[in-house]
Scaffold this motif. Sequence first.
Motif, short mmCIF file in Angstrom:
data_model
loop_
_atom_site.label_atom_id
_atom_site.label_comp_id
_atom_site.label_asym_id
_atom_site.label_seq_id
_atom_site.Cartn_x
_atom_site.Cartn_y
_atom_site.Cartn_z
N LEU A 169 0.41 -1.06 0.39
CA LEU A 169 0.12 -0.03 0.27
C LEU A 169 0.99 0.92 0.67
O LEU A 169 2.07 1.38 0.78
CB LEU A 169 -1.12 0.20 1.16
CG LEU A 169 -2.30 -0.51 0.51
CD1 LEU A 169 -2.50 -0.69 2.28
CD2 LEU A 169 -3.08 -0.49 0.08
N SER A 170 0.28 2.09 -1.06
CA SER A 170 1.47 3.76 -1.13
C SER A 170 1.50 4.35 0.51
O SER A 170 1.78 4.66 0.88
CB SER A 170 1.44 4.32 -1.78
OG SER A 170 -0.29 4.68 -1.66
N ALA A 171 0.18 3.73 1.47
CA ALA A 171 -0.24 4.70 2.65
C ALA A 171 -0.89 3.76 3.43
O ALA A 171 -1.81 3.11 3.15
CB ALA A 171 -0.40 6.14 2.32
N ASP A 172 -0.39 3.92 4.84
CA ASP A 172 -1.44 3.01 5.68
C ASP A 172 -2.29 4.50 6.86
O ASP A 172 -3.42 3.87 7.60
CB ASP A 172 -0.46 2.02 6.21
CG ASP A 172 0.14 3.02 7.08
OD1 ASP A 172 0.33 3.82 7.80
OD2 ASP A 172 0.79 1.77 7.77
N ARG A 173 -1.93 5.52 6.25
CA ARG A 173 -2.79 6.40 6.99
C ARG A 173 -3.16 7.63 6.04
O ARG A 173 -2.40 8.27 5.99
CB ARG A 173 -1.72 7.06 8.40
CG ARG A 173 -2.61 8.34 9.04
CD ARG A 173 -1.87 8.51 10.38
NE ARG A 173 -2.94 9.71 10.43
CZ ARG A 173 -3.15 11.05 10.11
NH1 ARG A 173 -1.44 10.90 8.77
NH2 ARG A 173 -3.12 12.06 10.93
N VAL A 174 -4.43 7.91 6.51
CA VAL A 174 -5.00 9.28 5.25
C VAL A 174 -6.13 10.48 6.28
O VAL A 174 -6.09 9.93 6.92
CB VAL A 174 -5.58 9.12 3.85
CG1 VAL A 174 -5.07 8.39 3.20
CG2 VAL A 174 -7.52 7.80 4.71
N VAL A 175 -5.90 11.27 5.53
CA VAL A 175 -6.94 11.99 6.69
C VAL A 175 -7.85 12.81 5.27
O VAL A 175 -7.26 13.19 4.24
CB VAL A 175 -6.05 13.38 6.84
CG1 VAL A 175 -6.43 14.67 7.21
CG2 VAL A 175 -4.83 12.85 7.62
N ILE A 176 -9.10 12.99 5.83
CA ILE A 176 -10.24 13.75 5.07
C ILE A 176 -10.21 14.86 5.69
O ILE A 176 -9.93 15.21 6.53
CB ILE A 176 -11.65 12.93 4.93
CG1 ILE A 176 -11.38 11.36 4.61
CG2 ILE A 176 -12.49 13.67 3.86
CD1 ILE A 176 -12.82 10.48 4.33
N PRO A 177 -9.27 16.21 4.78
CA PRO A 177 -9.72 17.27 5.10
C PRO A 177 -10.95 18.11 5.49
O PRO A 177 -12.05 17.72 5.19
CB PRO A 177 -8.58 18.04 4.38
CG PRO A 177 -8.42 17.67 3.50
CD PRO A 177 -9.08 15.93 3.59
N ALA A 178 -10.90 18.80 6.74
CA ALA A 178 -12.35 19.48 7.08
C ALA A 178 -12.51 20.38 5.76
O ALA A 178 -12.13 20.81 4.66
CB ALA A 178 -11.84 20.38 7.74
N GLY A 179 -13.93 20.37 6.14
CA GLY A 179 -15.16 20.51 4.54
C GLY A 179 -14.73 19.65 3.16
O GLY A 179 -15.68 20.59 2.49
N LYS A 180 -14.19 18.51 3.29
CA LYS A 180 -13.75 18.20 2.08
C LYS A 180 -14.56 16.26 2.95
O LYS A 180 -15.01 16.23 3.29
CB LYS A 180 -12.50 17.61 1.83
CG LYS A 180 -11.70 18.94 1.67
CD LYS A 180 -12.40 19.84 0.80
CE LYS A 180 -11.43 21.01 0.22
NZ LYS A 180 -12.24 21.56 -1.43
N THR A 181 -15.06 15.65 1.76
CA THR A 181 -15.25 13.92 1.80
C THR A 181 -14.56 13.04 1.87
O THR A 181 -14.82 12.28 1.60
CB THR A 181 -17.19 13.79 0.96
OG1 THR A 181 -16.65 14.84 -0.36
CG2 THR A 181 -18.02 15.15 1.86
N VAL A 182 -13.49 13.78 0.18
CA VAL A 182 -12.50 12.34 0.12
C VAL A 182 -11.10 12.88 0.53
O VAL A 182 -10.36 14.23 0.41
CB VAL A 182 -12.85 12.50 -1.34
CG1 VAL A 182 -12.01 11.36 -2.08
CG2 VAL A 182 -14.51 12.58 -1.79
#
Length: 450
Positions: A103-116
């Motif tokens: 996996l290219s990353a095992d942690r992601v963030v959905i920024p405030a005000g966004k849905t993806v």
Amino acid sequence: MKPLFRFFAFVAAVAFVACDNFDQSATKFDNVVFLDVSKTSEVQPTTFNNMTPVLERSLQANLAFPVASDTEVSLAVDPSLVAAYNARFRTDWPMLDSKFYELSADRVVIPAGKTVSDVVTLRLHDLMGQGEQQEGALPINETYLLPVRIARSSMTVLDGSDVAYYVVKRSSAITVAAQLTDNWIEFPSLDKYSPNSMIFNGLTAVTYEALVYFDEFAKQNPQGAPVSISSLMGVEQYLLLRVGDTNFERQQLQFDGSGSGAGFGKFPGSDVTKNLEPGRWYHIACTYDQAARTVRIFVDGEIQSEAVGVGVSTQSEENRINLAMRALYNLWDTASEADKPQYEDKKYNTLAAAYQFFIGRSYDDYRPLNGKIAEARVWSVARTPEQIWECMYDVENPKDDPTLIGYWKFNENKGNTIKDYSKYGNDGVAKYDIVWPAGIEIPEINKTEE
């Protein structure tokens, strides 16, 4: 409530979330996080062949609607889910070895005000092993599981859409095809005079063939107008292989040889017993031979329809079959004034010059295939039933056969240019960006167990 129904209930309830001033209190549903690839199905078919040493799949974490703070999401490959999958679907597939994926990353963030979130790439690698012997390669025609899930999140996880089961298989079958719904393939080199375009002209026999999967047989276009035809390949009002017609079975193959080079008209007659079905792969072929005055349609390597004593009654230079009409027009149009008289018989008017060879298009933009295609070919001979049966899924050494005048395998799996594997190099170009669907595996029905 089933997970899939619950997911769509969420979507319907919060369809207005794109508004900048979205009010979370306006919905009766709690917010949830889910995987975009699992919103319609947890199972992700991931089939490949020997042309695919590396395979990549993208996924993202989504929210039902935006929130005022960042949403943290952890992703993980979870081998513990393999047993549950096998019990649920009555399979016995092992976990894919970790040496084949990352996996290219095992942690992601959905920024405030966004849905993806940002895109995460699941990279399958070293699938073909090492060296000519392919040491350490994934075994052919064996299936493995790779479950990826949302391991943790600062937001409630939507059960049933938090896991993607990648079903990984290295297949000996064809595993790449193009989706041609609302799209088609054009051939720019056939519109201009050259030795390689003129190979499509002056013919006395023709074979069209392709592997085709019909998603549906649409009965109206996006504007609501009736549609009675799905175009496969050929030249409109001249020599065209299609499905359906006005006052004809919507799901039946029709070979329209109305042009002067064929003259057998629309073949065969309407017959409900010859209807094709959506949702499966077919090998489809048609042949016409001026000398034998025979026309045939084949389905899955067997003759479905045949007529003898049809077509042009006398062969001549004037009634040869010309599939690259614009090349003929261009031949006269670009000739010097001194040379034009010798090309006068090849000067076509504007309407005739507009007739073109397409895959997936005929009279207008609203007669699409509505499905997938692979292994499309044109031959300058009428192939025999034995030849069609033996070569439904591949042509060995295509550049060695001068009668194979066009061969588009549709095995690119990316981009919009379709390579011509014949010796003539008339590559196709898609009108719009091609969708290359995952999970393709075309069964080879002409292969028997040794």
